[in-house]
Structure formats: structure tokens, C-alpha cells
Design a protein around this motif. Structure first.
Motif, PDB file in Angstrom:
ATOM      1  N   THR A  41       0.915   9.396 -18.338  1.00 13.99           N
ATOM      2  CA  THR A  41       1.712  10.142 -19.323  1.00 13.99           C
ATOM      3  C   THR A  41       0.875  11.292 -19.851  1.00 13.99           C
ATOM      4  N   LYS A  42       1.456  12.145 -20.678  1.00 13.15           N
ATOM      5  CA  LYS A  42       0.704  13.254 -21.285  1.00 13.15           C
ATOM      6  C   LYS A  42      -0.462  12.745 -22.111  1.00 13.15           C
ATOM      7  N   GLU A  43      -0.279  11.566 -22.701  1.00 12.22           N
ATOM      8  CA  GLU A  43      -1.331  10.983 -23.545  1.00 12.22           C
ATOM      9  C   GLU A  43      -2.409  10.287 -22.735  1.00 12.22           C
ATOM     10  N   GLY A  44      -2.203  10.138 -21.430  1.00 15.82           N
ATOM     11  CA  GLY A  44      -3.206   9.516 -20.582  1.00 15.82           C
ATOM     12  C   GLY A  44      -2.961   8.058 -20.287  1.00 15.82           C
ATOM     13  N   GLY A  45      -1.876   7.495 -20.808  1.00 18.25           N
ATOM     14  CA  GLY A  45      -1.558   6.097 -20.540  1.00 18.25           C
ATOM     15  C   GLY A  45      -0.823   5.956 -19.223  1.00 18.25           C
ATOM     16  N   PRO A  46      -0.644   4.716 -18.746  1.00 15.65           N
ATOM     17  CA  PRO A  46       0.058   4.517 -17.474  1.00 15.65           C
ATOM     18  C   PRO A  46       1.550   4.826 -17.603  1.00 15.65           C
ATOM     19  N   LYS A  47       2.095   5.539 -16.647  1.00 15.59           N
ATOM     20  CA  LYS A  47       3.509   5.886 -16.658  1.00 15.59           C
ATOM     21  C   LYS A  47       4.326   4.853 -15.887  1.00 15.59           C
ATOM     22  N   CYS A  48       3.734   4.257 -14.883  1.00 18.50           N
ATOM     23  CA  CYS A  48       4.451   3.334 -14.012  1.00 18.50           C
ATOM     24  C   CYS A  48       4.272   1.889 -14.485  1.00 18.50           C
ATOM     25  N   PRO A  49       5.381   1.141 -14.553  1.00 18.04           N
ATOM     26  CA  PRO A  49       5.285  -0.252 -15.022  1.00 18.04           C
ATOM     27  C   PRO A  49       4.643  -1.183 -14.016  1.00 18.04           C
ATOM     28  N   CYS A  80       7.940   5.098  -7.553  1.00 15.53           N
ATOM     29  CA  CYS A  80       8.124   4.675  -6.167  1.00 15.53           C
ATOM     30  C   CYS A  80       8.529   5.850  -5.286  1.00 15.53           C
ATOM     31  N   LYS A  81       9.380   6.707  -5.782  1.00 13.85           N
ATOM     32  CA  LYS A  81       9.817   7.862  -4.988  1.00 13.85           C
ATOM     33  C   LYS A  81       8.669   8.834  -4.729  1.00 13.85           C
ATOM     34  N   ARG A  82       7.718   8.885  -5.627  1.00 14.70           N
ATOM     35  CA  ARG A  82       6.546   9.759  -5.426  1.00 14.70           C
ATOM     36  C   ARG A  82       5.526   9.128  -4.492  1.00 14.70           C
ATOM     37  N   CYS A  83       5.352   7.797  -4.605  1.00 19.62           N
ATOM     38  CA  CYS A  83       4.276   7.123  -3.872  1.00 19.62           C
ATOM     39  C   CYS A  83       4.742   6.289  -2.680  1.00 19.62           C
ATOM     40  N   LEU A  84       6.044   5.961  -2.651  1.00 19.88           N
ATOM     41  CA  LEU A  84       6.595   5.049  -1.645  1.00 19.88           C
ATOM     42  C   LEU A  84       5.857   3.719  -1.630  1.00 19.88           C
ATOM     43  N   CYS A  85       5.564   3.230  -2.834  1.00 19.56           N
ATOM     44  CA  CYS A  85       4.850   1.974  -2.994  1.00 19.56           C
ATOM     45  C   CYS A  85       5.151   1.406  -4.373  1.00 19.56           C
ATOM     46  N   VAL A  86       5.316   0.082  -4.456  1.00 24.05           N
ATOM     47  CA  VAL A  86       5.457  -0.627  -5.722  1.00 24.05           C
ATOM     48  C   VAL A  86       4.546  -1.844  -5.634  1.00 24.05           C
ATOM     49  N   PRO A  87       3.689  -2.073  -6.629  1.00 26.96           N
ATOM     50  CA  PRO A  87       2.812  -3.243  -6.584  1.00 26.96           C
ATOM     51  C   PRO A  87       3.613  -4.541  -6.578  1.00 26.96           C
ATOM     52  N   SER A  88       3.056  -5.566  -5.973  1.00 25.07           N
ATOM     53  CA  SER A  88       3.731  -6.857  -5.928  1.00 25.07           C
ATOM     54  C   SER A  88       3.701  -7.517  -7.297  1.00 25.07           C
ATOM     55  N   GLY A 146       0.815  -1.197   0.000  1.00 27.50           N
ATOM     56  CA  GLY A 146       0.000   0.000   0.000  1.00 27.50           C
ATOM     57  C   GLY A 146       0.850   1.249   0.000  1.00 27.50           C
ATOM     58  N   GLU A 147       0.212   2.358  -0.264  1.00 29.89           N
ATOM     59  CA  GLU A 147       0.920   3.628  -0.362  1.00 29.89           C
ATOM     60  C   GLU A 147       1.647   3.963   0.931  1.00 29.89           C
ATOM     61  N   GLY A 148       2.879   4.411   0.772  1.00 30.21           N
ATOM     62  CA  GLY A 148       3.671   4.811   1.910  1.00 30.21           C
ATOM     63  C   GLY A 148       4.266   3.666   2.703  1.00 30.21           C
ATOM     64  N   SER A 149       4.149   2.438   2.198  1.00 27.83           N
ATOM     65  CA  SER A 149       4.643   1.294   2.957  1.00 27.83           C
ATOM     66  C   SER A 149       6.142   1.093   2.808  1.00 27.83           C
ATOM     67  N   LEU A 150       6.770   1.729   1.820  1.00 21.92           N
ATOM     68  CA  LEU A 150       8.212   1.597   1.615  1.00 21.92           C
ATOM     69  C   LEU A 150       8.942   2.829   2.103  1.00 21.92           C
ATOM     70  N   LYS A 151      10.205   2.642   2.402  1.00 18.35           N
ATOM     71  CA  LYS A 151      11.088   3.773   2.661  1.00 18.35           C
ATOM     72  C   LYS A 151      11.790   4.087   1.360  1.00 18.35           C
ATOM     73  N   LEU A 152      12.278   5.304   1.220  1.00 21.75           N
ATOM     74  CA  LEU A 152      12.904   5.745  -0.018  1.00 21.75           C
ATOM     75  C   LEU A 152      14.030   4.817  -0.454  1.00 21.75           C
ATOM     76  N   GLU A 153      14.836   4.336   0.483  1.00 22.87           N
ATOM     77  CA  GLU A 153      15.951   3.462   0.138  1.00 22.87           C
ATOM     78  C   GLU A 153      15.511   2.050  -0.266  1.00 22.87           C
ATOM     79  N   GLU A 154      14.256   1.687  -0.048  1.00 24.23           N
ATOM     80  CA  GLU A 154      13.754   0.372  -0.434  1.00 24.23           C
ATOM     81  C   GLU A 154      13.201   0.345  -1.864  1.00 24.23           C
ATOM     82  N   CYS A 155      13.088   1.511  -2.492  1.00 20.82           N
ATOM     83  CA  CYS A 155      12.507   1.590  -3.835  1.00 20.82           C
ATOM     84  C   CYS A 155      13.311   0.810  -4.870  1.00 20.82           C
ATOM     85  N   SER A 156      14.634   0.929  -4.848  1.00 22.24           N
ATOM     86  CA  SER A 156      15.423   0.281  -5.898  1.00 22.24           C
ATOM     87  C   SER A 156      15.279  -1.231  -5.854  1.00 22.24           C
TER      88      SER A 156
END
Length: 95
Positions: A87-95, A62-70, A28-38
Motif C-alpha cells: 500500500t502507499k503506507e508500506g503495508g501488505p496490499k494482498c491478503p 492474482c491478476k498481476r502475479c498469476l499466483c495466490v499463496p496456499s 509459484g509466480e505465473g502458475s495460474l491462468k487468469l481465469e483460475e484467479c477467482s
């Protein structure tokens, strides 16, 4: 007077249940620390053949949300912030 004595008990049980539901959810959002993103993004991008852009955008999100889906694909409902970056076109930016 005896009829209203259940109200404080019901309120206490409601608060107890509500706080339990919030702490049980993994990720969930905010569940990671910044150093855990990579590390989380390495796992997320492990199955793609386009690793460099995947890692770049995953870390950005991840740096914006502090969360990455499993998993390596899908499960974006676990991180609404991650899912809502477009994205500017409205598509998903995050993989």
C-alpha cells in the motif's frame, strides 16, 4: 585427457538437476491462468469475515502475479510478487 572427460557429464547432470528443481515446485509466480484467479481467491478468503475486500484485493494481486499463496493465511513466500505489492503506507496490499 581422461581427467577432463567428467566435465561434460557433470555439466549434463547439473542441467538435469536444475531443470528438475524448477518443474517440481508447485505453485509459484505465473502458475495460474487468469481465469483460475477467482477460484484461488475464494479459497484464500474463505476464512475471513471481510470477504468482499479480501476477494477484491486478492483478485487484483492474482491478476498481476498469476499466483495466490496456499491456505487462508500466511505462506506468502510462495509468491514473492504477491507478497511484494504494498500500500502507499508500506503495508501488505494482498491478503
Amino acid at each position: 585427457m581422461a581427467r577432463s572427460s567428467w566435465v561434460p557429464i557433470a555439466f549434463f547432470l547439473f542441467l538435469t538437476f536444475a531443470s528438475t528443481v524448477q518443474t517440481v515446485s508447485a505453485g509459484g509466480e505465473g502458475s495460474l491462468k487468469l481465469e483460475e484467479c477467482s477460484k484461488a481467491c475464494e479459497d484464500r478468503c474463505s476464512a475471513t469475515s471481510h470477504k468482499k475486500p479480501c476477494l477484491f484485493f486478492c483478485n487484483y494481486c492474482c491478476k498481476r502475479c498469476l499466483c495466490v499463496p496456499s491456505g487462508t493465511h500466511g505462506n506468502k513466500e510462495e509468491c514473492p510478487c504477491y507478497n511484494n505489492i504494498k500500500t502507499k503506507e508500506g503495508g501488505p496490499k494482498c491478503p
